[in-house]
Design a protein around this motif. Structure first.
Motif, PDB file in Angstrom:
ATOM      1  N   ARG A  13      -0.505  -6.254 -23.139  1.00  0.00           N
ATOM      2  CA  ARG A  13       0.668  -7.027 -23.550  1.00  0.00           C
ATOM      3  C   ARG A  13       1.480  -7.530 -22.359  1.00  0.00           C
ATOM      4  O   ARG A  13       2.678  -7.738 -22.470  1.00  0.00           O
ATOM      5  N   ILE A  14       0.866  -7.750 -21.234  1.00  0.00           N
ATOM      6  CA  ILE A  14       1.581  -8.212 -20.043  1.00  0.00           C
ATOM      7  C   ILE A  14       2.272  -9.557 -20.275  1.00  0.00           C
ATOM      8  O   ILE A  14       3.414  -9.734 -19.872  1.00  0.00           O
ATOM      9  N   PRO A  15       1.624 -10.527 -20.945  1.00  0.00           N
ATOM     10  CA  PRO A  15       2.329 -11.804 -21.178  1.00  0.00           C
ATOM     11  C   PRO A  15       3.632 -11.629 -21.970  1.00  0.00           C
ATOM     12  O   PRO A  15       4.626 -12.290 -21.680  1.00  0.00           O
ATOM     13  N   LYS A  16       3.644 -10.723 -22.963  1.00  0.00           N
ATOM     14  CA  LYS A  16       4.871 -10.492 -23.733  1.00  0.00           C
ATOM     15  C   LYS A  16       5.952  -9.907 -22.840  1.00  0.00           C
ATOM     16  O   LYS A  16       7.113 -10.312 -22.913  1.00  0.00           O
ATOM     17  N   LEU A  17       5.595  -8.952 -21.984  1.00  0.00           N
ATOM     18  CA  LEU A  17       6.558  -8.369 -21.055  1.00  0.00           C
ATOM     19  C   LEU A  17       7.158  -9.453 -20.169  1.00  0.00           C
ATOM     20  O   LEU A  17       8.380  -9.502 -19.978  1.00  0.00           O
ATOM     21  N   MET A  18       6.333 -10.332 -19.653  1.00  0.00           N
ATOM     22  CA  MET A  18       6.820 -11.393 -18.766  1.00  0.00           C
ATOM     23  C   MET A  18       7.781 -12.337 -19.502  1.00  0.00           C
ATOM     24  O   MET A  18       8.802 -12.739 -18.953  1.00  0.00           O
ATOM     25  N   ARG A  19       7.457 -12.670 -20.761  1.00  0.00           N
ATOM     26  CA  ARG A  19       8.362 -13.532 -21.546  1.00  0.00           C
ATOM     27  C   ARG A  19       9.715 -12.842 -21.750  1.00  0.00           C
ATOM     28  O   ARG A  19      10.763 -13.476 -21.625  1.00  0.00           O
ATOM     29  N   LEU A  20       9.692 -11.552 -22.068  1.00  0.00           N
ATOM     30  CA  LEU A  20      10.941 -10.823 -22.295  1.00  0.00           C
ATOM     31  C   LEU A  20      11.767 -10.720 -21.019  1.00  0.00           C
ATOM     32  O   LEU A  20      12.995 -10.830 -21.050  1.00  0.00           O
ATOM     33  N   LEU A  21      11.117 -10.517 -19.887  1.00  0.00           N
ATOM     34  CA  LEU A  21      11.844 -10.387 -18.627  1.00  0.00           C
ATOM     35  C   LEU A  21      12.470 -11.700 -18.177  1.00  0.00           C
ATOM     36  O   LEU A  21      13.417 -11.697 -17.394  1.00  0.00           O
ATOM     37  N   HIS A  22      11.960 -12.820 -18.670  1.00  0.00           N
ATOM     38  CA  HIS A  22      12.528 -14.120 -18.316  1.00  0.00           C
ATOM     39  C   HIS A  22      13.690 -14.533 -19.212  1.00  0.00           C
ATOM     40  O   HIS A  22      14.317 -15.554 -18.975  1.00  0.00           O
ATOM     41  N   ARG A  23      13.973 -13.745 -20.227  1.00  0.00           N
ATOM     42  CA  ARG A  23      15.113 -14.070 -21.103  1.00  0.00           C
ATOM     43  C   ARG A  23      16.415 -13.957 -20.331  1.00  0.00           C
ATOM     44  O   ARG A  23      16.567 -13.093 -19.486  1.00  0.00           O
ATOM     45  N   GLU A  24      17.349 -14.803 -20.660  1.00  0.00           N
ATOM     46  CA  GLU A  24      18.655 -14.780 -20.006  1.00  0.00           C
ATOM     47  C   GLU A  24      19.722 -14.111 -20.860  1.00  0.00           C
ATOM     48  O   GLU A  24      20.824 -13.861 -20.386  1.00  0.00           O
ATOM     49  N   VAL A  25      19.390 -13.851 -22.139  1.00  0.00           N
ATOM     50  CA  VAL A  25      20.344 -13.198 -23.030  1.00  0.00           C
ATOM     51  C   VAL A  25      19.687 -11.976 -23.675  1.00  0.00           C
ATOM     52  O   VAL A  25      18.470 -11.901 -23.810  1.00  0.00           O
TER      53      VAL A  25
END
Length: 145
Positions: free
Chosen positions: A117-129
């Motif tokens: 699930r690395i892509p999901k982790l990366m998407r979550l870490l790029h969130r600003e809120v």
């Protein structure tokens, strides 16, 4: 000076609700934290198990009989608190509370490695809120108690 530090310690109290959840109460606000037990940090938790564990933590807190809580809060990059009945709003991400917390939780959840699930982790870490769920204590006890 010693009495002042004692008063500060009394204002902030932390307790373990379940093997995976703790709550910190400070100035009448209970903040839920997904913090697996430190004696063995590795765990397996898929989405269904995570939801059951969160509901168990809600019930245990609601049934605790605490009188010093006026509001319950949760902060998460991925949990939609509105689905659990909380009022939800968004706030800017705080690195240590939100992103570093997510990284540590993600690394120790064996399920994430198993399903890659690395892509999901990366998407979550790029969130600003971050999602912030809030509920007043009386409603929380009525709903989960």
């Amino acid at each position: 000076m010693l009495q002042e530090s004692g008063a500060i310690a009394q204002q902030r109290a932390s307790m373990r609700l379940t093997r995976h959840y703790t709550v910190t109460v400070e100035d009448g606000v209970a903040v839920l934290h997904h913090t697996p037990s430190s004696w063995w940090p590795w765990y397996w938790m898929d989405a269904k198990k995570f939801m059951r564990e969160r509901q168990r933590a809600y019930r245990k807190l609601a049934q605790s009989g605490r009188t010093d809580i006026r509001e319950v809060r949760g902060y998460s990059l991925w949990i939609e608190y509105a689905r659990d009945g909380f009022q939800q709003h968004e706030e800017p991400v705080q690195f240590w509370r939100d992103q570093m917390g997510l990284i540590f939780l993600w690394l120790f959840n064996v399920h994430n490695w198993r399903v890659s699930r690395i892509p999901k982790l990366m998407r979550l870490l790029h969130r600003e809120v971050v999602h912030v769920g809030t509920m007043d204590w009386a409603t929380f006890v009525e709903r989960f108690g």
